[in-house]
Write an enzyme that holds these catalytic residues in place. Sequence first.
Site, PDB file in Angstrom:
ATOM      1  N   ASP A 158       8.299   1.085  12.379  1.00 30.88           N
ATOM      2  CA  ASP A 158       9.283   1.520  11.394  1.00 30.88           C
ATOM      3  C   ASP A 158       9.530   3.012  11.600  1.00 30.88           C
ATOM      4  O   ASP A 158       9.106   3.576  12.615  1.00 30.88           O
ATOM      5  CB  ASP A 158       8.786   1.227   9.975  1.00 30.88           C
ATOM      6  CG  ASP A 158       7.671   2.167   9.567  1.00 30.88           C
ATOM      7  OD1 ASP A 158       6.694   2.307  10.336  1.00 30.88           O
ATOM      8  OD2 ASP A 158       7.765   2.788   8.498  1.00 30.88           O
ATOM      9  N   GLY A 218       2.076   6.771   7.030  1.00 32.56           N
ATOM     10  CA  GLY A 218       1.677   5.497   6.466  1.00 32.56           C
ATOM     11  C   GLY A 218       2.741   4.533   6.922  1.00 32.56           C
ATOM     12  O   GLY A 218       3.894   4.643   6.512  1.00 32.56           O
ATOM     13  N   THR A 219       2.417   3.604   7.796  1.00 34.94           N
ATOM     14  CA  THR A 219       3.440   3.056   8.681  1.00 34.94           C
ATOM     15  C   THR A 219       3.122   1.637   9.087  1.00 34.94           C
ATOM     16  O   THR A 219       2.112   1.068   8.678  1.00 34.94           O
ATOM     17  CB  THR A 219       3.542   3.950   9.922  1.00 34.94           C
ATOM     18  OG1 THR A 219       4.584   3.483  10.755  1.00 34.94           O
ATOM     19  CG2 THR A 219       2.261   3.907  10.716  1.00 34.94           C
ATOM     20  N   THR A 220       3.977   1.092   9.923  1.00 37.06           N
ATOM     21  CA  THR A 220       3.724  -0.191  10.572  1.00 37.06           C
ATOM     22  C   THR A 220       4.009  -0.034  12.062  1.00 37.06           C
ATOM     23  O   THR A 220       5.122   0.322  12.447  1.00 37.06           O
ATOM     24  CB  THR A 220       4.636  -1.294  10.001  1.00 37.06           C
ATOM     25  OG1 THR A 220       4.418  -1.410   8.592  1.00 37.06           O
ATOM     26  CG2 THR A 220       4.329  -2.635  10.665  1.00 37.06           C
ATOM     27  N   LYS A 263       8.266   6.875  16.108  1.00 38.46           N
ATOM     28  CA  LYS A 263       6.809   6.769  16.197  1.00 38.46           C
ATOM     29  C   LYS A 263       6.331   6.138  17.499  1.00 38.46           C
ATOM     30  O   LYS A 263       5.143   5.866  17.653  1.00 38.46           O
ATOM     31  CB  LYS A 263       6.283   5.946  15.017  1.00 38.46           C
ATOM     32  CG  LYS A 263       6.684   6.519  13.665  1.00 38.46           C
ATOM     33  CD  LYS A 263       6.229   5.633  12.538  1.00 38.46           C
ATOM     34  CE  LYS A 263       6.725   6.185  11.200  1.00 38.46           C
ATOM     35  NZ  LYS A 263       6.310   5.333  10.063  1.00 38.46           N
TER      36      LYS A 263
END
Length: 236
Positions: free
Chosen positions: A32, A15-17, A48
Site C-alpha cells: 500500500d 504501519g503498512t501492508t 514502499k
Amino acid sequence: MDPSMADLNSPHSMGTTIIGVTYNGGVVLGADSRTSTGMYVANRASDKITQLTDNVYVCRSGSAADSQIVSDYVRYFLHQHTIQVGQPATVKVVANLVRLLSYNNKNMLQTGLIVGGWDKYEGGKIYGVPLGGTIVEQPFAIGGSGSSYLYGFFDQEWKAGMTRDEAKKLVIKAVSLAIARDGASGGVVRTVTINSEGVTRNFYPGDTLPLWHEELEPQNSLLDILSSSSPEPMIS
C-alpha cells in the site's frame, strides 16, 4: 507542547501492508502507500517497494527512517560487490546482506523487510527479514500491520505454480483487503513483477480496487457524499 501537535512530531512510521509472492517464473511484490506520524497521515502515496539491484527489490515496513537507511547501505555494498565479482548479486546474497545489517543493529532498528527478486541460478525467490534480523525463505511473505488480516486469506488462496496474472491478482486483492480492514494501511496499491524478462512496475489507484464489506463507493468530493446522504425534504 500543544497536544494536537504531538502526532505531527512523531517519527514517520509505515504501519503498512507488504507482500511478496512467488509464481512459476518470477515474483510479484506489492504494498500500500500510507505513511503516518502517529494518527496523522503524512504521505498517502509513498513508494514502499525500493530497488536494490536491477533484479532485486525490497518491501519496507515499520520505521520509515530505519528501512530507508538499511536499503541505502545495502544498495551501496551491493554496488561494490557487483564491481568486485563482475556480475549482479543473487537474490540470496542480497537477502543475507539485509539480514546481516538488520541483525547486527537489531537493538536500534524497528523495521521488517521482504526481499524479492529473480536470478539465473535459482529463479524467483522471496525472503522475509522480520524484526530482529531473522531470515526465512518462503513461497510467499506478508508483513506490516495489515498482515494480521491476511494469514487466513493466503492459506486459502495461495497455490504453487501460479501464473504471473494469477499472482498479480492475488497481491492486489490481498492489499486491498488489508486497506479495508487495517487503519494504518491505505492509499494506492503498487506492484513490482520481476522475472527473466526484467522488471515491471504497476500502479492501481484506490478507486480501481475491489470493494469489501461495508466499504463506500468512491466519491468525487465531500459535497457528493453529503448530497447523496441528505434526507428528503419534509412536505407539509
